[in-house]
Write a protein that holds these residues in place. Structure first.
Motif, PDB file in Angstrom:
ATOM      1  N   UNK A   1       0.821  -1.183   0.126  1.00 18.23           N
ATOM      2  CA  UNK A   1      -0.066  -0.070  -0.059  1.00 18.23           C
ATOM      3  C   UNK A   1       0.750   1.106   0.291  1.00 18.23           C
ATOM      4  N   UNK A   2       0.666   2.195  -1.101  1.00 12.74           N
ATOM      5  CA  UNK A   2       1.372   3.266  -0.995  1.00 12.74           C
ATOM      6  C   UNK A   2       0.897   4.546  -0.779  1.00 12.74           C
ATOM      7  N   UNK A   3       1.409   5.581  -0.312  1.00  8.20           N
ATOM      8  CA  UNK A   3       0.848   6.872  -0.116  1.00  8.20           C
ATOM      9  C   UNK A   3       1.174   7.915  -1.106  1.00  8.20           C
ATOM     10  N   UNK A   4       0.031   8.854  -1.528  1.00  4.01           N
ATOM     11  CA  UNK A   4       0.225   9.679  -2.723  1.00  4.01           C
ATOM     12  C   UNK A   4      -0.257  10.969  -1.704  1.00  4.01           C
ATOM     13  N   UNK A   5       0.482  12.031  -1.980  1.00  6.62           N
ATOM     14  CA  UNK A   5       0.139  13.327  -1.556  1.00  6.62           C
ATOM     15  C   UNK A   5      -0.267  14.151  -2.584  1.00  6.62           C
ATOM     16  N   UNK A   6      -1.541  15.034  -2.305  1.00  8.31           N
ATOM     17  CA  UNK A   6      -1.717  16.091  -2.880  1.00  8.31           C
ATOM     18  C   UNK A   6      -1.445  17.207  -2.023  1.00  8.31           C
ATOM     19  N   UNK A   7      -0.934  18.476  -2.786  1.00  6.61           N
ATOM     20  CA  UNK A   7      -0.705  19.568  -2.087  1.00  6.61           C
ATOM     21  C   UNK A   7      -1.932  20.523  -2.178  1.00  6.61           C
ATOM     22  N   UNK A   8      -2.191  21.347  -0.994  1.00 11.87           N
ATOM     23  CA  UNK A   8      -3.589  21.978  -0.932  1.00 11.87           C
ATOM     24  C   UNK A   8      -3.490  23.015  -1.967  1.00 11.87           C
ATOM     25  N   UNK A   9      -4.851  23.562  -2.739  1.00 13.07           N
ATOM     26  CA  UNK A   9      -5.022  24.608  -3.293  1.00 13.07           C
ATOM     27  C   UNK A   9      -4.619  25.864  -2.328  1.00 13.07           C
ATOM     28  N   UNK A  10      -4.089  26.790  -2.727  1.00 19.18           N
ATOM     29  CA  UNK A  10      -3.394  27.827  -1.900  1.00 19.18           C
ATOM     30  C   UNK A  10      -4.668  28.286  -1.003  1.00 19.18           C
ATOM     31  N   UNK A  11      -5.795  28.547  -1.612  1.00 19.28           N
ATOM     32  CA  UNK A  11      -6.751  29.215  -0.878  1.00 19.28           C
ATOM     33  C   UNK A  11      -7.298  28.484   0.288  1.00 19.28           C
ATOM     34  N   UNK A  12      -6.865  27.199   0.554  1.00 18.83           N
ATOM     35  CA  UNK A  12      -7.528  26.555   1.610  1.00 18.83           C
ATOM     36  C   UNK A  12      -6.067  26.129   2.211  1.00 18.83           C
ATOM     37  N   UNK A  13      -4.913  26.724   2.203  1.00 23.00           N
ATOM     38  CA  UNK A  13      -3.574  26.103   2.853  1.00 23.00           C
ATOM     39  C   UNK A  13      -3.781  26.262   4.501  1.00 23.00           C
ATOM     40  N   UNK A  14      -4.648  27.261   4.786  1.00 20.06           N
ATOM     41  CA  UNK A  14      -4.788  27.722   6.296  1.00 20.06           C
ATOM     42  C   UNK A  14      -6.103  26.780   6.689  1.00 20.06           C
ATOM     43  N   UNK A  15      -6.917  26.104   6.185  1.00 26.67           N
ATOM     44  CA  UNK A  15      -8.099  25.820   6.719  1.00 26.67           C
ATOM     45  C   UNK A  15      -8.045  24.216   7.347  1.00 26.67           C
ATOM     46  N   UNK A  16      -8.647  24.210   8.605  1.00 25.64           N
ATOM     47  CA  UNK A  16      -8.612  23.056   9.063  1.00 25.64           C
ATOM     48  C   UNK A  16     -10.187  22.806   9.683  1.00 25.64           C
ATOM     49  N   UNK A  17     -10.318  21.633  10.207  1.00 24.72           N
ATOM     50  CA  UNK A  17     -11.860  21.330  10.503  1.00 24.72           C
ATOM     51  C   UNK A  17     -11.632  22.015  11.839  1.00 24.72           C
ATOM     52  N   UNK A  18     -10.750  21.993  12.716  1.00 24.27           N
ATOM     53  CA  UNK A  18     -10.730  22.671  14.140  1.00 24.27           C
ATOM     54  C   UNK A  18     -11.009  24.192  13.929  1.00 24.27           C
ATOM     55  N   UNK A  19     -10.536  25.010  12.978  1.00 21.08           N
ATOM     56  CA  UNK A  19     -10.402  26.177  12.828  1.00 21.08           C
ATOM     57  C   UNK A  19     -11.807  26.511  12.893  1.00 21.08           C
ATOM     58  N   UNK A  20     -12.815  25.818  11.576  1.00 21.38           N
ATOM     59  CA  UNK A  20     -13.851  26.037  11.236  1.00 21.38           C
ATOM     60  C   UNK A  20     -14.726  25.643  12.664  1.00 21.38           C
ATOM     61  N   UNK A  21     -14.672  24.734  13.363  1.00 24.94           N
ATOM     62  CA  UNK A  21     -15.403  24.628  14.522  1.00 24.94           C
ATOM     63  C   UNK A  21     -15.257  25.755  15.541  1.00 24.94           C
TER      64      UNK A  21
END
Ligand code: ADP
Length: 159
Positions: free
Chosen positions: A112-132
């Motif tokens: 099983x291999x892991x592939x990373x997607x780098x965030x769209x810059x607009x959302x670089x700051x965004x996390x579920x905790x911040x939203x909450x």
């Protein structure tokens, strides 16, 4: 057929997660969004609610499935016949943890291999905790989540 799992807490799913979901679903044949049933975190939404919410916001994507899981991610990958794990990288701070996780997973399951997607810059700051946090103080979260998720959060917070 390339089958991938995008695992996470998704408490709740943000526009950042959705961006990764859409982009990942474009490059694999089948994408499983795996909602982690993590006993050690005290979530805002139950796993059942998170699965329901993810299904709703991804209903237009044909090659997607939303499932919950507990235990080891690589075991879930084997059970579902997924060869790839998808993760999102926001900043350097994500990198160290994600590197460790992917190396550990490969040590236990070399198939099983892991592939990373780098965030769209607009959302670089965004996390579920911040939203909450913003929502808890009555702030505007419409730039962070879809209108449906915003509504579900309002209901949860009795607003
Ligand atoms: P976890 O609790 O496993 O960190 P999350 O639900 O917070 O789960 O995130 C799941 C995955 O989505 C992680 O790989 C995380 O880095 C990624 N992710 C979270 N927010 C964003 C964002 N704004 N942009 C890109 N990737 C993100």
């Amino acid at each position: 057929m390339t089958k991938a799992i995008y695992p996470g807490s998704f408490d709740p799913v943000t526009l950042g997660h959705l961006d990764i979901i859409r982009r990942a679903s474009n490059v694999v044949d089948h994408l499983i969004v795996g909602v982690l049933n993590n006993q050690s975190k005290r979530p805002m939404f139950t796993v059942k609610e998170r699965v329901e919410m993810l299904k709703k916001v991804t209903e237009d994507i044909p090659n997607i499935e939303v499932l919950s899981f507990s235990g080891l991610l690589v075991d879930f990958a084997h059970q579902t016949n997924a060869q790839v794990i998808v993760r999102g990288l926001r900043a350097i701070t994500d990198f160290e943890y994600e590197l460790l996780m992917s190396q550990t997973n490969r040590k236990i399951a070399a198939d099983v291999d892991t592939v990373f997607f780098t965030t769209k810059l607009d959302y670089a700051y965004l996390s579920s905790s911040t939203v909450k946090e913003v929502a808890a103080f009555g702030g505007d979260i419409s730039q962070f989540v879809t209108p449906y998720i915003e509504q579900r959060m309002k209901e949860k917070l009795n607003r």
